[in-house]
Structures are given as structure tokens and as C-alpha cells.
Design an enzyme around this catalytic site. Structure first.
Site, PDB file in Angstrom:
ATOM      1  N   GLU A  76      78.239  78.467  61.886  1.00  0.00           N
ATOM      2  CA  GLU A  76      78.015  78.310  60.293  1.00  0.00           C
ATOM      3  C   GLU A  76      77.013  77.351  60.315  1.00  0.00           C
ATOM      4  O   GLU A  76      75.933  77.472  59.533  1.00  0.00           O
ATOM      5  CB  GLU A  76      79.134  78.154  59.611  1.00  0.00           C
ATOM      6  N   ASP A  77      76.670  76.128  60.887  1.00  0.00           N
ATOM      7  CA  ASP A  77      75.777  75.082  60.616  1.00  0.00           C
ATOM      8  C   ASP A  77      74.763  74.950  61.314  1.00  0.00           C
ATOM      9  O   ASP A  77      74.164  73.928  61.197  1.00  0.00           O
ATOM     10  CB  ASP A  77      76.699  73.696  60.420  1.00  0.00           C
TER      11      ASP A  77
END
Ligand code: MN
Length: 718
Positions: A76-77
Site C-alpha cells: 500500500e505505501d
């Protein structure tokens, strides 16, 4: 900050033979992709995945879960991809990371929060692997522990979400310590004043309480020694949020909350539980009605402990709980739970069943190997309901196996009656598609679209079934009335009578009532159903000599023709005519894009055929007429295809998926197996033109296991 070695040591303590190298590799990878990132606290980002992995090791989870803890934010990051994770750490870890990433994307809107209970279930259903939920819980716990570094509005929002979704989830999973910690952390940010207030009151009392606990412990220990039992005694205080809740719900002052302290005695065998009980009851008088034997009669969720309240050494009410070490572990850490202890919602009943079966697993299996245990509980958490969203994000709870049509009727009868297409997560699906939890379902309606008898084959909710049947009954009546009326008009005309005029003048009233009909509609209906014939009516109007040769009843064919010719806009333009009655030949079912020709029938308008249809070979050329497709007309036309394929599971669904993904509705599908292990499927689909039909046939042909795809000319029997 937690160090890598702390995690490795923790894992080694319960999985001595685990290959911890993978933890080290995950650590290095996580450090690499998160490098340069910082937490809001200013610390390096890596501390977060480390802490999460540490919590998962505290929960004594398997290696893949701990590794997932280290990697949970990478996709996600950072620039990391699932493919890369799979290549480096295997499919299992990739699936877990994917699951955690998906949960992070679930839409937590305020509306959803109102439906928190349903949402918790959705959460469980979405995360089919319970480890995904546990990683997410660990993630949330660490985020809550470091929440002070975020701005106030985010603190409040995240705390609310935690209190509504995550702490009940921890509770449901029986992880008592995690639930209480999450509750107190959320409470602290949501209601700082009350939190502070109660914490101060507790702090003030703490010394007193501890002294009390120590002295009671001393007395209890002596008592147990007299009985020859060795057991561990602890005194436990209610957590802040629980005290606050009790004050709120029972309208009490802090000093009035009496059961803040409970004593817990942990024995090494079941027999000793009852011996301890005997010892306690022989020392202090039990309060009548307060003894509960949850060992012999476990709570629905599997909770086992003896509860009793006695008048203690200082004349006070004293709560004592007695359980074995094993029962204690289950209640504190296990999935079997404590959770219904102070909750009594109806929602709980179904979960009770789920957790009762989990508990059985816990009891029957030796869970030395966490992997085996997790494998065994997989699937146990999936409820037998599906949770789907409307496009606006409203949640609908429907039984397993529902289709878009059921969904449409659950919104409104009119939406159901006129539903024409369904999109699931943005993709067009057949109307008999089986919805899954988490699907966002969008229903398109058309005012002219009507329910089909076919729908009864696949809808499963009683609401949809009832509504479709009732519509079909009404529709059948209306159709029959129309048929009856047109028969009247035509027959009267044949005899040189003006039907409408006679009807209006009231001339028909007497003959109709003689036949037993009060209303003209009743007569039409009887006529349409074939229960009466126009001749009956004509007999009472016409002179005798004109009655000769009248048939007793209209033939079935006549009635069918009447139904068919009530066509309106058909999509075909006829040269020189504006408003001509046309119908399509059932022999060749032409599609836009094919050359067509019209055939002028006697009194039944124009029939459209393919230009080379065999039916036209020996007709009078003078009756042929030029026609063309109306390009502005978009209503799809029916077409049928036959697919021969290998008879193996899943093939039908891949064919229907392939049709649906071409934006085509399936109105009928049939499949049967042959003796030589093949299957023949017939699909009736609605296509806009020849191009679209050919396109979809091509894409079906490409499917694995498909042997041939043919178009079938001719329509179904009427
Ligand atoms: Mn995280």
C-alpha cells in the site's frame, strides 16, 4: 524500538523448529522499501511493521503471519508489488498481505459505522483467512498506541472506528487483553475528560484495592493449602472503559460500581476447580443465585469458568472465578471467547454457533502446530449471509446465493420489476450471477422491462419470488383481456357490426349479463383464457340466418396471432410506410447487421426475414418488400447459440462470464451432458447486432475446453 532479535526470540519460544531466516529476510526487505519514510511521531517507519510483527508473535501466530506483519504496509505505501512479495516470500504471504491491503481499503463511511455489527461480519467474510484479521488487529493496536502524534480530528475518527469495529472483533476472537487495550485507548481519545476523570479515581483507589487484593489472596491461599490444593490466585481490576460503561448504563457513581475487583483462581485440573469452589464456599457464605457453573454448562460461545459471589472476609461482596489453565488460555488468547460475557445482542447467536465449532476444534485438536490450527479454522468464520453494497455504500444483508434480481427486489418492488442489467463491482454480470460479500451491486432499470418467468429459476429470496409471481399473474390477466378485446373487435367487424359503438350504447349489456358477465373486462378475460367464445355473444345479437357457419370457439392459433401482432416499435423501417405492424420470422430470427427483407402477410402486417431465409423461396415475389434496420433503435434482439464443450466443473460459469463481460444479457441458459463426456449448452442472449454476436462467439471459442460454438436460427416455441 523493538529489535529484530526480540521477534525472532519470541517466535522461537513457541516454534522452536521454525526457519526464522524468512523473518530476517522480510525485515531487510521491509527496511529497504520503507527506507526514508517516517511515522507521524518522527521515528523511522520501520518501527511500525516491527511492532506489528511483535504483537503477532505475542499472539503466538505462525511464521507467515509474523512475516506478513513485517510486510503488511509495503504494497500500500511503497513501490513494492504483490508479485514481488510472492516471488520473495511465497504465495501464502502474498495472499495475506493482499488481504490486509484490501481491508485497509474497505469504505468506512459514517453510514457504515451505524451498521457496525454487520460490518464486522463483512470484515470477517472479506478476510476469509482469519490471519488477515489478526494482522489487521495487530496493525490497529500499534496505530492506537501511537495515536497521540496524529491531528485531533483523525484521532477521533480512528478511535471511533476502533471502538465500533476493531475492539468488538478482538472480543469476538476472544483476545481479551487486546480488546481491553483497544477500548481504553479509543476511549482516551474520544472522551479525554471522562477518561482522565475515571483514571484519577482509579489511581486514588488503587493502593486501597491492591491492599485488599493482597489480604484476600493471603486468606484464600491458606484456605486452599488446608484443602491440599495448589492454585494461582490473581485479583483483577475492571478496565477504565468497562467502569465508564457500567456507570453509564446503570446510572452509577464511581464509588457505587462494586464489581471492580474480581478474584481469579487458576487450577491445574478440572477436578480441582470444584475443590476450590468447595473451599471458597466453606470459608464464606455464597450469595444465593450468584453461582454459575459454566464448566458443566459452557456458555454458547465456549466460555468455561465457575463464577460465584460470596460475602467476603470484610463483609463485602466478593466475586470469584475459578478455571483451569487451559480454560484461561482460551479465554485470554484463544478464539473461543469471553465475548458474550457482557454482550447480549441477537447478532451474537449466529456467531455463537461459529465459535462453538471453533471451540470444538480447539478442544479436539492438539494445537502444537499453529499452521494446522489455522488451516482447520479456515472457513469457520464465513457466515452464511452475504453482505453487499448499493452504489451509495449502503449495506445489504442477504442470504447466501442471492442474485442481482433478489438484490433489486430487496431495494424496491419497482426496481425488481424493471431491472434489466446488473453490474457488480463495475462489471456487467448475468442476472443469475451469485453475489459475494463485498460486492457493490448496481441495477439498471428500463420502464418497459418486465419480470420474466425465467427469474423464478434462480431467485432465492421469498420476497423476489412472491413479487415475480404476482406480477406474472397480473400480466397474464392483462394480456388475456387484450386478446379478448381484439377478438371481439375483429369478429364483430367480420359480421359488419361496429363493436365499439355497440359497446358504448349499452346494447351489449343485456346479452353480456345473460352470459353471466357484469363487466366487459370479465368477458374479455374469459374470452382470452378460452373459457367462452364470441359466438355466444353474437348468437344473442345476430338474426338466426346469419349465425350459420360460425365456429364455436376461436382456435388457439387465432389467439396466439392476436398476442403477437400487438407489436409497437420494432426497430425496422419499411419503405413507404410509417406505422406498419411488423414482426420477426421465427424461422431465421434476423439481427441488425444482416440483410433483411419484408414479407407482406394477409392481414397480419409484415414479417421480417433474412434475405436468404428458406421460408421465402417459394413465396409470391410481389409480396416481398424492401425494409431496413432502424439505426437509432437500440433495443437488443434475441439470438441463440449452442456451445459444445468438455464436461467439467466451472465451464458453464466461464462461458457465462465471457458472455457477460461482452455486455450481453443472458435470458436463458441450458446445459446437458452427453455420454461421451461432453456438454451441450444452449444460451439465449440479447445482442444489439450481428457484430456483437460474432464477437461473443469468438471469445467463447477461445475458452479452454470449448469445442464449438454455433448460432441456432429460429426462436423458442411460443
Ligand atoms: Mn500498518
Amino acid at each position: 524500538m523493538l529489535r529484530l532479535n526480540d521477534i525472532v526470540e519470541r517466535v522461537n519460544s513457541y516454534l522452536p523448529e521454525a526457519d526464522v531466516e524468512v523473518i530476517k529476510r522480510a525485515y531487510v526487505y521491509s527496511a529497504k522499501v520503507h527506507s526514508g519514510q517516517k511515522r507521524s511521531s518522527g521515528e523511522s517507519y520501520l518501527g511500525h511493521p516491527l511492532e506489528v510483527a511483535g504483537i503477532l508473535a505475542d499472539l503466538r501466530l505462525d511464521l507467515s503471519s509474523v512475516v506478513t506483519g513485517l510486510l503488511h504496509d509495503t504494497v500500500e505505501d511503497t513501490l513494492a508489488t504483490l508479485d514481488e512479495i510472492e516471488a520473495l516470500f511465497g504465495k501464502e504471504v502474498a495472499l495475506l498481505v493482499d488481504g490486509v491491503t484490501k481491508i485497509s481499503k474497505l469504505p468506512f463511511t459514517s453510514k457504515i459505522e451505524e451498521q457496525a455489527e454487520s460490518f464486522r461480519k463483512l470484515f470477517l467474510a472479506t478476510a476469509k483467512d482469519i490471519r488477515v484479521v489478526l494482522v489487521k488487529l495487530a496493525d490497529r493496536l500499534h496505530n492506537m498506541r501511537t495515536l497521540e502524534y496524529l491531528p485531533e480530528d483523525r484521532q477521533k475518527r480512528i478511535s471511533k472506528e476502533t471502538l465500533e469495529i476493531y475492539s468488538p472483533l478482538a472480543h469476538r476472537l476472544g483476545i481479551y487483553w487486546m480488546r481491553t487495550e483497544l477500548e481504553d485507548l479509543s476511549f482516551r481519545f474520544l472522551n479525554p475528560e471522562e477518561y482522565e476523570n475515571i483514571s484519577k479515581l482509579i489511581a486514588k483507589k488503587k493502593k486501597e484495592w491492591e491492599k485488599y487484593v493482597e489480604s484476600v489472596k493471603g486468606i484464600l491461599e491458606k484456605q486452599l493449602i488446608e484443602f491440599g490444593i495448589k492454585a494461582e490466585i490473581t485479583g483483577r481490576f475492571k478496565h477504565v472503559y468497562a467502569i465508564y460503561n457500567k456507570m453509564q448504563t446503570q446510572n452509577l457513581e464511581f464509588d457505587q460500581v462494586h464489581d471492580v475487583i474480581a478474584f481469579r483462581i487458576i487450577t491445574s485440573s478440572l477436578r480441582e476447580c470444584y475443590e476450590v469452589l468447595g473451599a471458597v464456599h466453606s470459608a464464606w457464605k455464597p450469595v444465593p443465585g450468584r453461582f454459575k457453573d459454566y464448566i458443566a454448562l459452557p456458555k454458547g460461545n465456549g466460555y468455561q469458568t465457575l463464577h460465584t459471589t460470596v460475602i467476603g472476609p470484610f463483609g463485602e461482596r466478593m466475586e470469584v472465578q475459578i478455571r483451569t489453565q487451559r480454560m484461561h488460555e482460551i479465554a485470554e488468547y484463544g478464539i473461543a471467547a469471553h465475548w458474550k460475557y457482557k454482550e447480549g445482542s441477537i447478532e451474537a447467536v449466529e456467531s455463537d454457533k461459529i465459535y462453538a465449532s471453533l471451540r470444538q476444534l480447539l478442544e479436539w485438536r492438539d494445537i502444537k502446530d499453529p499452521t494446522e490450527f489455522l488451516e482447520a479454522v479456515k472457513g469457520e468464520l464465513i457466515p452464511n449471509m452475504v453482505y453487499v453494497f448499493t452504489p451509495k455504500g449502503d449495506l445489504k444483508e442477504l442470504p447466501n446465493g442471492v442474485t442481482p434480481v433478489d438484490f433489486a427486489y430487496s431495494i424496491h418492488t419497482e426496481v425488481g420489476n424493471h431491472c434489466t442489467r446488473a453490474r457488480v463491482n463495475g462489471k456487467l454480470v448475468p442476472l443469475d450471477y451469485k453475489l459475494r460479500s463485498g460486492d457493490t451491486v448496481e441495477i439498471a432499470t428500463l420502464p418497459d422491462k418486465k419480470p420474466s418467468r425465467d427469474w423464478l429459476r434462480f431467485v432465492i429470496t421469498s420476497r423476489a419470488k412472491t413479487k415475480i409471481r404476482s406480477w406474472l399473474r397480473t400480466e397474464e390477466r392483462e394480456q388475456s383481456k387484450l386478446v379478448g378485446k381484439s377478438i371481439c373487435e375483429r369478429k364483430f367487424k367480420q359480421h359488419g357490426l361496429d363493436y365499439q359503438k355497440m359497446l358504448k350504447s349499452g346494447e351489449l349489456n343485456t346479452p353480456l349479463s345473460e352470459l353471466g358477465f357484469k363487466e366487459i373486462d370479465e368477458f374479455y378475460l374469459a374470452l382470452g383464457y378460452g373459457k367462452v367464445s364470441v359466438t355466444e355473444l353474437l348468437k344473442r345479437i345476430l338474426p338466426k340466418e346469419r349465425l350459420e357457419g360460425l365456429p364455436e370457439k376461436e382456435s388457439m392459433l387465432e389467439r396466439i396471432i392476436q398476442t403477437l401482432t400487438r407489436s409497437t416499435n420494432s426497430g425496422v423501417l419499411v419503405k413507404g410506410f410509417d406505422d406498419v405492424m411488423i414482426r420477426f420470422g421465427n424461422c431465421c430470427t434476423p439481427l441488425p447487421g444482416e440483410n433483411i427483407v419484408g414479407y407482406i402477410t394477409r392481414g397480419r402486417g409484415i414479417t421480417i426475414h433474412k434475405h436468404n431465409c428458406s421460408q421465402l423461396l417459394d413465396v409470391d415475389p410481389a409480396r416481398k418488400i424492401d425494409v431496413a434496420w432502424d439505426r437509432g433503435f437500440k433495443e437488443p434482439r434475441p439470438a441463440r447459440i449452442e456451445v459444445i464443450c468438455a464436461d467439467r466443473p466451472g465451464i458453464l460459469s466461464s462461458i457465462t462470464r465471457s458472455i457477460a463481460s461482452s455486455d450481453i444479457n443472458i435470458s436463458k441458459a441450458e446445459i446437458h451432458s452427453t455420454d461421451d463426456e461432453r456438454a451441450i449448452g444452449t444460451f439465449e442472449i440479447a445482442v444489439s447486432d450481428l457484430n456483437q454476436l460474432e464477437g461473443v462467439m469468438k471469445s467463447i471459442k477461445r475458452l479452454k475446453g470449448v469445442i464449438s460454438v454455433e448460432r441456432i436460427l429460429g426462436a423458442e416455441e411460443i
